[in-house]
Design an enzyme around this catalytic site. Structure first.
Site, PDB file in Angstrom:
ATOM      1  N   CYS A  50      -4.197  25.316  41.112  1.00  0.00           N
ATOM      2  CA  CYS A  50      -4.213  25.624  39.680  1.00  0.00           C
ATOM      3  C   CYS A  50      -5.184  24.682  38.944  1.00  0.00           C
ATOM      4  O   CYS A  50      -6.393  24.805  39.098  1.00  0.00           O
ATOM      5  CB  CYS A  50      -2.804  25.569  39.102  1.00  0.00           C
ATOM      6  SG  CYS A  50      -2.642  26.458  37.538  1.00  0.00           S
ATOM      7  N   HIS A  90       0.229  29.223  42.543  1.00  0.00           N
ATOM      8  CA  HIS A  90       1.088  28.114  42.990  1.00  0.00           C
ATOM      9  C   HIS A  90       1.763  28.468  44.317  1.00  0.00           C
ATOM     10  O   HIS A  90       2.753  29.206  44.329  1.00  0.00           O
ATOM     11  CB  HIS A  90       2.152  27.803  41.932  1.00  0.00           C
ATOM     12  CG  HIS A  90       1.619  27.119  40.721  1.00  0.00           C
ATOM     13  ND1 HIS A  90       1.483  25.753  40.643  1.00  0.00           N
ATOM     14  CD2 HIS A  90       1.167  27.615  39.539  1.00  0.00           C
ATOM     15  CE1 HIS A  90       0.984  25.424  39.461  1.00  0.00           C
ATOM     16  NE2 HIS A  90       0.771  26.535  38.775  1.00  0.00           N
ATOM     17  N   GLU A 102       3.579  26.563  46.082  1.00  0.00           N
ATOM     18  CA  GLU A 102       4.801  25.783  46.272  1.00  0.00           C
ATOM     19  C   GLU A 102       6.043  26.439  45.686  1.00  0.00           C
ATOM     20  O   GLU A 102       7.176  26.059  46.032  1.00  0.00           O
ATOM     21  CB  GLU A 102       4.633  24.381  45.662  1.00  0.00           C
ATOM     22  CG  GLU A 102       4.575  24.318  44.159  1.00  0.00           C
ATOM     23  CD  GLU A 102       3.197  24.557  43.556  1.00  0.00           C
ATOM     24  OE1 GLU A 102       2.998  24.204  42.385  1.00  0.00           O
ATOM     25  OE2 GLU A 102       2.330  25.112  44.268  1.00  0.00           O
TER      26      GLU A 102
END
Length: 509
Positions: A79, A167, A169
């Site tokens: 990001c 993202h 994660e």
């Protein structure tokens, strides 16, 4: 030497989640502020640049020093990290005109790219940014995109540098863990050998080297962190560790004796101190939550200090500090705003002039539990719900008296034992009862009553930072309510708290 991945933090709310995902792959990683890049010591295998609430176009945008890193080591920008790699090396980032928040389908341009090995075409990813990459440098190439985001992923020609505008994660990126695994294993070459067993072995050896034959003292709370830290220290120094377990009069019913016996069965050298009269005496008439916490904290320090002074030649203080505490202390944005006074033994080192040893300072909460299981710590302690340091003192929403403590202990015991009996205890993060400063009319038999109201609280969570109220079965709540009202003198009404965090906190005070 333990190999590791370094995560440079730009203030993203997801930074700790990146670390947790990588550690779930049995790869050790550390979070460092973007402006404090650790020196290369041969153990670092790669770097990750986190997201950020900032924009790379801001005048005071956070800018890392990547000389000696970019092009020399594997590097993954996520990001903001990806936008930095594009914007400051010849590309351009502009405000986004299209929807770049939420779920999206990811098209892989290079299925054989090592970053996307085993990742499904059109897999769901999660976007969360206000800016977008409008142009990439001439030596960058697109390796993935979505319908709205052309530069969804890129790689730098001739070097192991990658960028993702989504993202990986977060849970909503379905194959994000696979992407992170590809980076840390396939690209960085990590061995995936960081396990609870390896942590115990290496930590005990390091503690032996550090502490030698010195004596230590440590305060125990009955909770997971202090118990696991104590067992690691015990493995390293044996009887040179002296533990102090203080009964502040605000523990759960019979908890002091149960936990004390558990500690002794674990082989720990524990001094049990019943200081309940002292704590409750100082709390007489105190109603303000902060004043309660400060009184309890002050008395703990004084009792601990008095007991520690009875021990001879102690040089070290053991503490159960865990990794989120360490990260917070060196946060990019500084410590978070104080919501409540801290209630651990943080003031002890300065007051008592001991050297501090923190064997858990590298671990997240879930990792502490796994290490505890490796150390064969009893379930009574290892599976225990989080419990506030001030104990029931902040679950009595008025002045504290021995009678109110007795009432709340009885109510709490019925609730907690009921959760265990119905196999619900391990399905909630934390549970307890709150004695309200409210009385209500009731009827028992043929008599009118005017007695106390108690609130039950149970939440689900992964780390306590956010929490949802636990949707316990109605039949269970009805059974527990009847049991409390019928068995605890002084209670004639039970309510259930259905507030989530945020906006409510888990504790009421």
């Amino acid at each position: 030497m333990q190999e590791k991945i370094i995560i440079l933090d730009f203030g993203s709310q997801y930074t700790q989640l990146i670390a947790r995902r990588i550690r779930e792959l049995n790869v050790y990683c550390e979070i460092h502020p973007f402006h404090h890049v650790p020196a290369q010591d041969g153990s670092i295998k790669g770097y990750i640049l986190s997201g950020s609430p900032a924009s790379v176009r801001d005048k005071n945008a956070p800018l890392p020093e990547l000389s000696g890193i970019k092009g020399q080591y594997p590097l993954l920008g996520i990001c903001y990290g990806a936008q930095y790699l594009a914007h400051y090396f010849g590309g351009e980032v502009l405000p986004s005109n299209s929807r770049e928040y939420g779920r999206a389908r990811f098209h892989i341009h290079e299925p054989d790219n090592p970053l996307f090995k085993g990742v499904t075409e059109q897999s769901q990813v999660w976007m969360s940014h206000a800016d977008t990459i409008a142009r990439i440098p001439s030596n960058y190439r697109i390796i993935g995109s979505t319908t709205d985001v052309r530069y969804g992923a890129f790689e730098v020609e001739g070097e192991p540098t990658f960028g993702l505008q989504f993202h990986p994660e977060v849970y909503h990126t379905v194959e994000g863990k696979r992407i992170l695994q590809n980076f840390v294993v396939n690209i960085c070459g990590c061995r995936q050998d960081w396990t609870p067993a390896s942590f115990v072995e290496s930590t005990v050896q390091e503690l032996k080297r550090t502490l030698g034959g010195d004596k230590l003292v440590m305060g125990l709370s009955g909770g997971v962190d202090s118990s696991v830290a104590a067992m690691l220290l015990h493995r390293a120094v044996g009887p040179n560790l002296n533990c102090i377990f203080v009964d502040n009069g605000l523990l759960r019913k019979d908890e002091f004796n149960k936990v004390l016996h558990s500690y002794k069965d674990m082989g720990l050298n524990v001094i049990g101190v019943d200081a309940s009269s002292r704590f409750l005496g100082d709390l007489k008439g105190v109603t303000d939550p902060e004043d309660k916490r400060k009184s309890i904290g002050r008395n703990f320090i004084e009792v601990f200090e008095e007991e520690a002074k009875k021990l001879k030649d102690v040089k070290w203080l053991g503490q159960g500090t865990i990794y989120p505490d360490v990260i917070e202390s060196v946060s990019v944005n500084g410590p978070s705003a104080k919501i409540k006074s801290h209630h651990n033994v943080g003031g002890l080192p300065e007051k008592m002039h001991f050297k501090v040893v923190e064997p858990l300072r590298l671990l997240f909460k879930d990792e502490v539990r796994r290490v505890g299981a490796q150390l064969e710590i009893p379930g009574l302690i290892l599976n225990r719900h989080p419990f506030p340091g001030p104990g029931l003192g902040i679950r009595i929403l008025s002045d504290i008296t021995p009678e109110k403590v007795r009432i709340l202990q009885e109510v709490d015991d019925i609730f907690i034992e009921g959760l265990k009996r119905h196999d619900l205890y391990d399905k909630v993060w934390q549970a307890g009862a709150i004695l309200l400063p409210v009385q209500s009319v009731g009827v028992m038999g043929d008599e009118r009553t005017y007695e106390n109201v108690v609130a039950l609280r149970a939440v689900t969570s992964t780390d306590g930072m956010t929490a949802d109220w636990a949707q316990l079965p109605y039949e269970f709540l009805g059974e527990i309510s009847n049991q409390i009202i019928n068995n605890v003198k002084g209670i004639n009404r039970v309510v259930y708290d259905i507030s989530s965090k945020p906006p409510a906190t888990i504790e009421w005070e």
